[in-house]
Every structure is written in structure tokens, then in C-alpha cells.
Design a protein around this motif. Structure first.
Motif, mmCIF file in Angstrom:
data_model
loop_
_atom_site.group_PDB
_atom_site.id
_atom_site.type_symbol
_atom_site.label_atom_id
_atom_site.label_comp_id
_atom_site.label_asym_id
_atom_site.label_seq_id
_atom_site.Cartn_x
_atom_site.Cartn_y
_atom_site.Cartn_z
ATOM 1 N N TYR A 1 7.614 5.408 2.686
ATOM 2 C CA TYR A 1 6.926 4.576 1.538
ATOM 3 C C TYR A 1 5.601 5.466 1.226
ATOM 4 N N SER A 2 5.338 6.122 0.185
ATOM 5 C CA SER A 2 6.315 6.114 -0.969
ATOM 6 C C SER A 2 6.651 7.511 -1.505
ATOM 7 N N GLN A 3 6.326 8.464 -0.556
ATOM 8 C CA GLN A 3 6.701 9.940 -1.110
ATOM 9 C C GLN A 3 8.079 10.191 -0.475
ATOM 10 N N ASN A 4 8.598 9.960 0.625
ATOM 11 C CA ASN A 4 9.702 10.285 1.207
ATOM 12 C C ASN A 4 9.721 11.762 1.286
ATOM 13 N N GLN A 5 8.669 12.295 1.773
ATOM 14 C CA GLN A 5 8.503 13.687 1.973
ATOM 15 C C GLN A 5 8.569 14.349 3.294
ATOM 16 N N ILE A 6 8.474 15.759 3.537
ATOM 17 C CA ILE A 6 8.547 16.341 4.830
ATOM 18 C C ILE A 6 7.241 17.208 4.701
#
Length: 470
Positions: free
Chosen positions: A394-399
Motif C-alpha cells: 500500500y499504496s504504490q505496489n512498486q519495486i
């Protein structure tokens, strides 16, 4: 070249050409240096009787606009020296160092070697001025390494749980990926893409964690019933089942022949698989579920993170934590030891925290912290370069790939539509696999090889399409 004074002299009327003395006797010997100096000074005191011609072009300093470059015009500094002065001023500023300073640096050395081209300020005539503001930068800025923004492979992973406290993916030294899906464990061979079903726990149990031993021959499986199973991967045979936990086992970490297991019952059990006992010691200290476990590279320290927002460090013989850190304000699942600096530990906090913090366990110091803006689910350090990767919920769901210690972003990768809860690194250290509740496993080439930062991963750098793991 003639002597101007000798050429203007008028011979006597009664002189005979046959009686004239030879030139070597009548004309003084003029050195080459004297002749050049006369030619240079010809513009300042020209001869009124004749013009001087030469086969060389020698510029006149009086006609050159040296004021543009603020160069010396006293005739003592040659062109190379003038250029060196300008170059030193452009690189180091007004306080230009001498040609050889106390460090022994010589400006005659070839310091301008090929580098990746950097952006230049369009408003400045100096090639060394950056866009950060007026003045001169200390050194040209090296461009960050390029990382592909797309995964080179995607695997469908049905029933991959969206649970922050589980650890369901691990990559072995034998290049085999283990994935827990529901009540089964599947093995995916990264070299052949072959999928094997390792085990089925039955309808009354489910997989909560998986962890390969150092050599990649045996896999530990933590279950929802609080048991830990050891499986021989080559024979797909269970060799041992160990008990001791009352609730699910969501975290596993190997140290040689010792296996550490963390549970929702708040305890950590140390298991020596060479002994008949299920565990040799019990570590207590956490007030909530243990969700993160990592041994240091020298196998001397164990770091644990819990849902109590605590990060603990244990030694090989302690049953109580030797170091306690309480700066995080959310659950600590993400833990990574640096393979480059002894005692350097990174940890990440959950949704209410969002920070990556760095610790020196040798001096018991909190080094730094950075707010990532998202829940930190996993951390992994590159063994090839001083970089680390973090996965987020939460909340970007990035790497995100970070450069340490500046913590500048090398790359931000997106594609998962759920929290990126699972992370593992390939044995060559170049590729990572990420898993999420969107029931996909995505493979990314993010780190360079040990020898060259331009070498593609041997595991694969091309897109093979989307397949399923079972």
C-alpha cells in the motif's frame, strides 16, 4: 634568411665583386633563436626599409582577444599552459590548485577518459557546469545504470496468498524456484522451465513459508499447523518433520545446519537438523507474530522482525536479543544484511511506517532512514554491487532499486496490481522474482553481473511469454 642591416648597406663604387669578402667573413653569425625573436618583435618595431616574409604564420598577441578567456598576455605562458589554466579553473573553481599539489596529482596525466555522457547546462559555455545552479560542479555526474522497466518473464501462480506475514517464494543455489501455493509446494527449474510438485500437505494444512538450505539440496516448509518439514528436492522426499510451534510458521532462515523458524506464537526456534531433538533452543522477546528472519553472511547474527514493530538481533548462543530496535512504527517483515559491509543491516516497516532504516550492529548505531511512501514488504541486497531492492504494498505496489549509501533511485518498476509481498534473488545475483496477490510471479533483470555491468543475466533476458507454474 638575411640580416636586414647587411642587405640595406650600399657597396663602395670602386669595390669589385671578385674582391668582396665571403659571406662567412662579412656577415655575423645569427642564431636561430635571435632570428625568431626578431620576427616576433617585427610588429612592434618594424623595419622602415623592407617587409619581413616567412614561411610560418606567427599570430600577433596584440590582435588576439585574450580578454575573453582571462589569459596571461605577458608572453611567458605558452598555449598549452594557458589552456591548462582555463581547464583547472573550470574544474576546480577560482581557487585553482597548483600543477602538482600535496597529493601528488599531476595535471599532465590523462584524466579525461571515456565516460557516459552527462547532461550539460545549456545556459553555460563551460562543459563542466551542472544544472544545479551557477558555478562549477566538482566532477561530471555519471549517468545511472539503465534497468529494463518490464519483466522478461511472467508466471501465473494460482492461489498465491495475499498475506503480508507469509514468505512463500525462495530461489536456491541450484537455480530452482520454490513457491508455496495453497497446500502445495511447486519447484520451477529456471534453466529448463520444468515444473515439479514437491509436496501436498492435504486439505487440513497449508504452506506458510519456504526456505532453501545453503547448497540448495533441501527445502524447509513451514505450515499453518506449526510444523516444519524438511524435503530432499532431488528425490521429492520428506526427510523430517519437526514440531515445537503452536501456531503457523511464517518465517524461515538457514545458517549452515541450523534452521531458524519464526511463528505466530511469538517465538523463534533454533533447530539443528543433525540432532534428534526438534529444536535446540528457543528465542523469546517478540510480543507478536515473527514475520521476518535473516542470518548474517558470516552466520554469527540473526535478525528478526515482528508484528510488534520491533527489530531484534541475536547471536549464535543467546536466547534473549542482544540488540533491540524500536524505531519502526509498523510491522517489520523486510530484513536484509549487507554482503559488502560487516554488521550493516537494513529493515523496512509496514503501512504506518513506510521507512527503510539502516543499522550498524557492530557499534549499535542507527545510521539513516528514508521514507519510501509505501508499505515495505521485502528487502534484498545485491551481492554484485552496493545496491538493494525493495518491494512495496500500500499504496504504490512498486519495486525500487536503490543505490547505497546515497539511496538514490536506480529504477522504479511497476506491473503488479496487488502488494508485492514476495521477493527472491537468483543465484547469479542479477535477477529477482517478485510475487503478489494478483497471482503472478514476475522476473526482472535489475542488477549487473559481478564482472560487467552490461552483461545480461545467464538465466534469461528475453521475454518468453506468460506461463503457469502448475
Amino acid at each position: 634568411m638575411e640580416d636586414p642591416t647587411a642587405s640595406n648597406a650600399t657597396p663602395p663604387a670602386n669595390s669589385s665583386p671578385h674582391l668582396s669578402p665571403p659571406p662567412s667573413m662579412s656577415t655575423p653569425i645569427i642564431s636561430l633563436e635571435s632570428r625568431i625573436n626578431r620576427l616576433i618583435n617585427a610588429n612592434q618595431s618594424p623595419s622602415p626599409s623592407r617587409s619581413i616574409y616567412s614561411d610560418r604564420f606567427i599570430p600577433s598577441r596584440s590582435g588576439s582577444n585574450y580578454a575573453l578567456f582571462d589569459l596571461a598576455k605577458d608572453g611567458k605562458e605558452d598555449g598549452a599552459g594557458s589552456y591548462a589554466t582555463l581547464l583547472r579553473a573550470a574544474m576546480f573553481g577560482p581557487e585553482t590548485p597548483e600543477k602538482r599539489d600535496i597529493t601528488g596529482f599531476s595535471t599532465s596525466r590523462n584524466i579525461f577518459r571515456f565516460k557516459t555522457e552527462t547532461n550539460r547546462c545549456s545556459d553555460s559555455f563551460s562543459p563542466f557546469v551542472s544544472d544545479d545552479g551557477p558555478g562549477v560542479s566538482q566532477s561530471p555526474i555519471k549517468a545511472l545504470r539503465k534497468v529494463s522497466r518490464s519483466p522478461y518473464k511472467v508466471l501465473d501462480a494460482p492461489a498465491l496468498q495475499d498475506d503480508f506475514y507469509l514468505n512463500l517464494v525462495d530461489w536456491s543455489a541450484q537455480n530452482v524456484l520454490a513457491v508455496g501455493l495453497g497446500n502445495c509446494v511447486y519447484l520451477w527449474n529456471a534453466s529448463s522451465s520444468k515444473v515439479t510438485t514437491l509436496c501436498d500437505l492435504g486439505a487440513d494444512d497449508s504452506v506458510c513459508s519456504v526456505g532453501w538450505n545453503f547448497r540448495g539440496t533441501h527445502l524447509a516448509v513451514g505450515t499453518s499447523n506449526g510444523k516444519v518439514q524438511i524435503w530432499d528436492a532431488s528425490r521429492c522426499k520428506r526427510t523430517r518433520t519437526m514440531e515445537g510451534h503452536r501456531l503457523r510458521v511464517g518465517a524461515l532462515a538457514w545458517s549452515s545446519s541450523v534452521l531458524s523458524s519464526g511463528s505466530r506464537d511469538k517465538s523463534i526456534l533454533q533447530r539443528d537438523i543433525r540432532c534428534e531433538e526438534d529444536h535446540v533452543s528457543k528465542l523469546t522477546g517478540h510480543k507478536s507474530e515473527v514475520c521476518g528472519l535473516k542470518w548474517s553472511y558470516d552466520n554469527r547474527e540473526l535478525a528478526s522482525g515482528g508484528n510488534d514493530n520491533r527489530l531484534f538481533v541475536w547471536n549464535q548462543h543467546s536466547t534473549q536479543p542482544v540488540l533491540k530496535y524500536s524505531e519502526h512504527t509498523a510491522a517489520v517483515k523486510a530484513i536484509a544484511w549487507s554482503p559488502h559491509v560487516h554488521g550493516l543491516l537494513a529493515s523496512g516497516g509496514g503501512t504506518a511506517d513506510r521507512c527503510i532504516r539502516f543499522w550498524n550492529t557492530t557499534t549499535n548505531a542507527h545510521l539513516s532512514s528514508i521514507d519510501t511512501g509505501s508499505q515495505v514488504c521485502n528487502l534484498a541486497w545485491s551481492k554484485n554491487v552496493n545496491e538493494l531492492v525493495s518491494t512495496h504494498g500500500y499504496s504504490q505496489n512498486q519495486i525500487i532499486v536503490w543505490k547505497y549509501p546515497t539511496m538514490s533511485k536506480v529504477a522504479t518498476l511497476t506491473g503488479h496490481t496487488y502488494r508485492v509481498l514476495y521477493l527472491a534473488v537468483s543465484p547469479d545475483g542479477q535477477t529477482i522474482v517478485t510475487g503478489a496477490g494478483d497471482e503472478t510471479l514476475r522476473f526482472w533483470n535489475v542488477f549487473p553481473s559481478p564482472k560487467s555491468q552490461n552483461t545480461d543475466s545467464e538465466i534469461g533476458s528475453t521475454f518468453f511469454g506468460r506461463t503457469t507454474i502448475r
